[in-house]
Design a protein around this motif. Structure first.
Motif, mmCIF file in Angstrom:
data_model
loop_
_atom_site.group_PDB
_atom_site.id
_atom_site.type_symbol
_atom_site.label_atom_id
_atom_site.label_comp_id
_atom_site.label_asym_id
_atom_site.label_seq_id
_atom_site.Cartn_x
_atom_site.Cartn_y
_atom_site.Cartn_z
ATOM 1 N N THR A 54 32.439 40.250 40.248
ATOM 2 C CA THR A 54 33.056 40.440 38.919
ATOM 3 C C THR A 54 34.332 39.622 38.790
ATOM 4 O O THR A 54 35.088 39.437 39.739
ATOM 5 N N ASP A 55 34.575 39.121 37.577
ATOM 6 C CA ASP A 55 35.811 38.390 37.268
ATOM 7 C C ASP A 55 36.831 39.384 36.732
ATOM 8 O O ASP A 55 37.040 39.500 35.532
ATOM 9 N N SER A 56 37.454 40.129 37.636
ATOM 10 C CA SER A 56 38.371 41.179 37.187
ATOM 11 C C SER A 56 39.837 40.752 37.221
ATOM 12 O O SER A 56 40.682 41.390 36.604
ATOM 13 N N ALA A 57 40.192 39.667 37.909
ATOM 14 C CA ALA A 57 41.580 39.200 37.944
ATOM 15 C C ALA A 57 41.895 38.430 36.659
ATOM 16 O O ALA A 57 41.046 37.721 36.120
ATOM 17 N N THR A 89 40.398 34.211 33.340
ATOM 18 C CA THR A 89 39.851 35.247 34.203
ATOM 19 C C THR A 89 39.272 34.591 35.451
ATOM 20 O O THR A 89 38.799 33.453 35.401
ATOM 21 N N MET A 90 39.327 35.296 36.571
ATOM 22 C CA MET A 90 38.821 34.761 37.837
ATOM 23 C C MET A 90 38.431 35.914 38.733
ATOM 24 O O MET A 90 38.737 37.070 38.437
ATOM 25 N N ARG A 91 37.836 35.587 39.839
ATOM 26 C CA ARG A 91 37.467 36.621 40.806
ATOM 27 C C ARG A 91 38.698 37.007 41.601
ATOM 28 O O ARG A 91 39.492 36.154 41.990
ATOM 29 N N ALA A 92 38.858 38.278 41.819
ATOM 30 C CA ALA A 92 39.990 38.774 42.590
ATOM 31 C C ALA A 92 39.788 38.423 44.059
ATOM 32 O O ALA A 92 38.671 38.232 44.527
ATOM 33 N N SER A 93 40.894 38.328 44.774
ATOM 34 C CA SER A 93 40.819 38.053 46.207
ATOM 35 C C SER A 93 41.204 39.313 46.971
ATOM 36 O O SER A 93 41.803 40.231 46.418
ATOM 37 N N GLY A 94 40.859 39.347 48.244
ATOM 38 C CA GLY A 94 41.226 40.488 49.068
ATOM 39 C C GLY A 94 40.071 41.432 49.287
ATOM 40 O O GLY A 94 38.907 41.117 49.023
ATOM 41 N N ALA A 95 40.396 42.605 49.769
ATOM 42 C CA ALA A 95 39.372 43.600 50.112
ATOM 43 C C ALA A 95 38.711 44.141 48.860
ATOM 44 O O ALA A 95 39.300 44.175 47.786
ATOM 45 N N GLY A 96 37.480 44.577 48.984
ATOM 46 C CA GLY A 96 36.778 45.166 47.858
ATOM 47 C C GLY A 96 35.287 44.997 47.966
ATOM 48 O O GLY A 96 34.519 45.543 47.186
ATOM 49 N N GLY A 97 34.829 44.200 48.910
ATOM 50 C CA GLY A 97 33.412 44.059 49.174
ATOM 51 C C GLY A 97 32.650 43.361 48.072
ATOM 52 O O GLY A 97 33.152 42.439 47.432
ATOM 53 N N GLN A 98 31.446 43.824 47.834
ATOM 54 C CA GLN A 98 30.541 43.168 46.896
ATOM 55 C C GLN A 98 31.089 43.194 45.474
ATOM 56 O O GLN A 98 30.907 42.247 44.722
ATOM 57 N N HIS A 99 31.781 44.253 45.090
ATOM 58 C CA HIS A 99 32.316 44.360 43.719
ATOM 59 C C HIS A 99 33.279 43.208 43.424
ATOM 60 O O HIS A 99 33.224 42.612 42.353
#
Length: 149
Positions: free
Chosen positions: A54-57, A40-50
């Motif tokens: 969060t480690d959603s990727a 799991t990792m942090r998503a890249s790209g647009a999305g701001g503070q969320h």
């Protein structure tokens, strides 16, 4: 068969290969957890503070084949993980199916000749009511009796 406008008998040859049917396996079948590594990792790209908190990727790796699937489409890690697992299962299934088709093709090529008339095994001569086996050079008369058993 004898065409109406011709006195010659036309011959044809065919080749038949008998192979076992391929094994059926559902594409959505889950892979064993011992063969899978989930990162799991942090998503890249647009999305701001969320996105930054969060480690959603999710990246799923099938260890025996080295096939990977990375998903960061959804906001939830659970949804991304489910998508990645479905994707990796489909990719592994496609690889296995492709290998199985290669094996079947190789087995078929070893069974099949070129289809030439010189490779014949048996001749069924209907006008003369005769069957000739060219391997053991035996001729039998009465095709219908032979085909009916």
């Amino acid at each position: 068969r004898v065409p109406v406008n011709d006195a010659r008998i036309h011959t044809s040859a065919c080749s038949v290969a008998v192979l076992p049917s391929p094994s059926d396996r559902a594409t959505n079948q889950l892979l064993p957890t011992s063969e899978i590594r989930i990162d799991t990792m942090r998503a890249s790209g647009a999305g701001g503070q969320h996105v930054n908190t969060t480690d959603s990727a999710v990246r799923v790796t099938h260890i025996p084949t080295g096939i990977t699937a990375s998903i960061q489409d959804e906001r939830s890690q659970h949804q991304n993980k489910a998508k990645a697992l479905r994707l990796i299962a489909a990719r592994v299934y496609d690889l296995q199916r492709e290998e199985e088709m290669k094996k079947r093709g190789a087995a078929r090529n070893t069974l099949m000749g070129g289809g030439d008339r010189s490779e014949r095994i048996r001749t069924y001569n209907y006008p003369q009511d005769r069957v000739t086996d060219h391997r053991c050079k035996v001729t039998e008369y009465g095709i219908s009796r032979l085909l009916n058993g």
